[in-house]
Structure formats: C-alpha cells, structure tokens
Write an enzyme that holds these catalytic residues in place. Sequence first.
Site, mmCIF file in Angstrom:
data_model
loop_
_atom_site.group_PDB
_atom_site.id
_atom_site.type_symbol
_atom_site.label_atom_id
_atom_site.label_comp_id
_atom_site.label_asym_id
_atom_site.label_seq_id
_atom_site.Cartn_x
_atom_site.Cartn_y
_atom_site.Cartn_z
ATOM 1 N N PHE A 133 -4.321 3.113 15.304
ATOM 2 C CA PHE A 133 -4.598 4.161 14.319
ATOM 3 C C PHE A 133 -5.795 3.741 13.483
ATOM 4 O O PHE A 133 -6.047 2.547 13.298
ATOM 5 C CB PHE A 133 -3.384 4.364 13.397
ATOM 6 C CG PHE A 133 -2.487 5.465 13.873
ATOM 7 C CD1 PHE A 133 -1.605 5.239 14.910
ATOM 8 C CD2 PHE A 133 -2.539 6.735 13.296
ATOM 9 C CE1 PHE A 133 -0.780 6.260 15.372
ATOM 10 C CE2 PHE A 133 -1.727 7.757 13.742
ATOM 11 C CZ PHE A 133 -0.845 7.525 14.779
ATOM 12 N N ASN A 168 0.834 -1.200 0.000
ATOM 13 C CA ASN A 168 0.000 0.000 0.000
ATOM 14 C C ASN A 168 0.870 1.251 0.000
ATOM 15 O O ASN A 168 2.088 1.160 -0.011
ATOM 16 C CB ASN A 168 -0.963 -0.024 1.190
ATOM 17 C CG ASN A 168 -0.207 -0.095 2.498
ATOM 18 O OD1 ASN A 168 0.548 0.809 2.838
ATOM 19 N ND2 ASN A 168 -0.392 -1.188 3.233
HETATM 20 N N1 CTP Z 1 -3.538 -3.305 12.473
HETATM 21 C C1 CTP Z 1 -2.717 -4.319 12.934
HETATM 22 N N2 CTP Z 1 -2.695 -5.530 12.305
HETATM 23 C C2 CTP Z 1 -3.478 -5.766 11.240
HETATM 24 C C3 CTP Z 1 -4.335 -4.753 10.764
HETATM 25 C C4 CTP Z 1 -4.327 -3.529 11.406
HETATM 26 O O1 CTP Z 1 -1.980 -4.094 13.893
HETATM 27 N N3 CTP Z 1 -3.444 -6.946 10.660
HETATM 28 C C5 CTP Z 1 -3.566 -2.029 13.191
HETATM 29 C C6 CTP Z 1 -3.049 -0.861 12.420
HETATM 30 O O2 CTP Z 1 -1.658 -0.684 12.626
HETATM 31 C C7 CTP Z 1 -3.859 0.296 12.989
HETATM 32 C C8 CTP Z 1 -5.206 -0.346 13.215
HETATM 33 O O3 CTP Z 1 -4.928 -1.716 13.445
HETATM 34 O O4 CTP Z 1 -3.377 0.708 14.223
HETATM 35 C C9 CTP Z 1 -6.111 -0.179 12.049
HETATM 36 O O5 CTP Z 1 -7.200 -1.017 12.204
HETATM 37 P P1 CTP Z 1 -7.915 -1.679 10.975
HETATM 38 O O6 CTP Z 1 -9.090 -2.381 11.535
HETATM 39 O O7 CTP Z 1 -7.013 -2.429 10.131
HETATM 40 O O8 CTP Z 1 -8.289 -0.389 10.219
HETATM 41 P P2 CTP Z 1 -8.674 -0.312 8.756
HETATM 42 O O9 CTP Z 1 -7.699 -1.017 7.878
HETATM 43 O O10 CTP Z 1 -8.893 1.124 8.530
HETATM 44 O O11 CTP Z 1 -9.937 -1.221 8.874
HETATM 45 P P3 CTP Z 1 -11.314 -1.248 8.154
HETATM 46 O O12 CTP Z 1 -11.039 -1.891 6.886
HETATM 47 O O13 CTP Z 1 -12.090 -2.081 9.109
HETATM 48 O O14 CTP Z 1 -11.737 0.194 8.122
#
Ligand code: CTP
Length: 408
Positions: free
Chosen positions: A323, A210
């Site tokens: 975040f 990304n």
């Molecule tokens: N995060 C993590 N491990 C993952 C996915 C996300 O530690 N496998 C952490 C990110 O570093 C951030 C937070 O979780 O602190 C973001 O949450 P997430 O649910 O992934 O947010 P989005 O990607 O924005 O999710 P959504 O698609 O539900 O909006």
Amino acid sequence: MSSLQQRKILLGVTGGIAAYKAAEFLRLMQKAGAEVRVVMTPSAREFVQPLTFQALSGHRVYTDIFDGAADSAMDHIELARWCDLLVVAPASADFIGKLRAGYADNLLLTLCLASKQPVAVAPAMNQQMYANPATADNIAGLQRNGVFVWGPDAGEQACGDVGPGRMLEPEHLLRQVVELFAPGSLSGRRLLLTAGPTREPIDPVRYISNRSSGKMGYAIAEAAQRAGAEVCLVSGPVALPPPAGVQLVAVESASEMYDAVMTRAAAQDIFIACAAVSDYRVRDAAEHKIKKNAESLTLELVRNRDILAAASALADRPFCVGFAAETRDVEEYARDKLERKQLDMIAANRVGNGSGFEADVNQLDVLWADGGARIEQASKAEVARRLIDLVAERYTRALSTTEDSNER
Ligand code: CTP
C-alpha cells in the site's frame, strides 16, 4: 438457481415479528437446492405455528430439547452434526445475548453450542434494542467468536419506529448463504495480511503511533475470507473485531509485526501489507516510566525494518501487494515503491479529502508492472471486495505465467 444443491441447512427461528419471513427464506433456500430443517424456540411458536414450517420443509419441526426420543433418528447432537450451516433468522436480541453468553436452555441454543459448522445470525429487533450497548457488545462478541452476522437492515419497523434493526429480506439472506458456500476466486489460497498501526514504546506507559484505524485492512481480510482464502491477519492495536473465520495474530510494535510476518510469509500464497507501520522506533525505550525532571527531552529514533520488502525478498516469496498513502504525485511515488520493494502490485490512495485514514470510504489506484486499474471512491468494504477481485485475477495470471515458463 441450484447453487445450494446438496447443502443441508438448519434454519433456527426465534421469537419476533419477522418470524413469518423465515417461511419465505426457507422456501428460497429449498428452491436453490438446499435441504432445510427447522428448529424453533418456544417464543417463536407464539408468532408462527410449527405446522407452517413442517408443511414447507416436509420434515417435522424441532422445538424441545427433550423430544429427541420421539424421533430417535435425529437427536439434538446428530442434528447439529447433520447440517452444513446453522442459520438463525430472525435472531432476537434475547437469543443473541444468550448465544453470546453460551446459554443452552432451549434446543436451538444447544444446537448452536454443539455444532462445529458455521453459525450465522440475522438480527431482528426494535431499533432502540439494537442501539443498546449490551446488544452491540453481544454482536461484536459473536463476531469475535466466528459467528456470521447478517444485517440488520434499516427502515420502518413493525412497531412504527424507524432505524436499523429490521431483518434482512429473505432474498438478501439467500444471497449471503449462497456466497458462503460459493467457491470464491481465492478458494484454497493462503493469504497473510497486516493491518492497523503499530505502537513503538517510549517507556512502559507511552508510545509513538499513527492514526490508522485498521478499517481498510479488516475489510480486506473479510473480503479475502469471503473469496475463499484461508486468512491470517497480523494486526496492530485497533478497536475492531476480527472478521469471522479469520485467524488473528495481535501484535503491538513494528518488530513484533516483522517477526509475526516473517515466520509465516514463506508458507503463504499471497501477502498484503496494509498496516501503517511506524517507520521509526525509539532507540532505547526506558525500562521505567520517564519522570518529567528535565525541561526538555530528546528521543533518538532509529529506522524499523521494512516488513513488506523483507517478505518480498524471500526466496520462497508469496505474491506481494503493498500500500502507498500519498498526498501528491500518487502514481509516481507508488510506482517507485512497486519497483524498489519488488512488488507484484501496489494499491495507492490519496489521503485527505475525507478518504483514507480514519475514514469509512476510500479510493485506490492499483498498479502493477505493466498496467493498473482505478477503484473509484466507495465504502471500504466495497473497495476491499474490488481489490480482492483484482488481486485474485493478477495472482492467477502470475501463477499461470510461472507454470508456463516452468514447462518450457
Ligand atoms: N511497510 C512495511 N514495513 C515497514 C514500512 C512499511 O511493511 N516498516 C509497508 C506498508 O504496510 C505499506 C508499504 O510498506 O504496504 C508502505 O511503504 P512505505 O515506504 O512505508 O510508504 P510510506 O510510509 O508512505 O513511505 P514514504 O515515507 O517513503 O512515502
């Protein structure tokens, strides 16, 4: 101000027109309580007489590697051990290049190599020299090696050019020194942080990733380090040097990041998950490069484990900060994540409008169970400082609440 009381500082002066400003910097550090001794390079003496610094510091000025015998009380190795900080101001392009390469052909370079104490440089040079890729490379290399780089400032130069390259003003340099020694709001705390994107392999040469630049996470690592924390930064691939004094654990995939975090999380006081972790990975990454034989190709993706949720679910969990990047209904979605992942805090940003991913500025809505605060749009460095202030405040509060309930 006596915030540098009992601090021993070795001031290195190299050849440059800004050398005369080092005298004022020396005076300011002394006024703040520091004991300062001065080392000059041979070319610095072309600009300022050692006598100036000798008169101001009240000590002989060190200039040559081989004059140690003249003052056996302090040879160069002892001098390197004596100080709490070695600060080179001004630091010329030539000095920076040599320091980066590990040269030791003058006393000041020898001291920098021989010192276990923090080393800081305040670059001062013509803007074109500063813009040269060789200089940029050298400065980035020094930062990677843990050297603090203070400045430079931009503006009109002695040669008539305008641009970045001027040495920071003595007052500004003093603030940097004071900040370096100040017990910060996270002094003695261990802080783990994830940053950057992850790469999910498709085959040995291709991956899914990304647009995360890692800038926000790296700025937070630096702010936390400056606030006194012992910082471990678990980072996906980015094009940034790690901040000075921060331990870097470089990873590629989400599962490597998961392992790096989970082996360390329980021993930490605070965990901040700033990485843009790929939500999915390719189920069966190919062992060899995929050939374009077929007209279409389907990749099956499977969910990655949530690193933040896993760290937060640990029995011996650190204070957890997440975040959330949202394009709409920021607070609602962020609160949902705060509850779902059982976090202590969440920092939500609205992506788009020049903020967030790949940008140099950001703004955050920081939320916790019974409150929140807004950090208005500013540079990522400034936003990081304010976020760390908030984290320190909420963390200290959470700690005292736990201690209170344990006493009851
Ligand atoms: N995060 C993590 N491990 C993952 C996915 C996300 O530690 N496998 C952490 C990110 O570093 C951030 C937070 O979780 O602190 C973001 O949450 P997430 O649910 O992934 O947010 P989005 O990607 O924005 O999710 P959504 O698609 O539900 O909006």
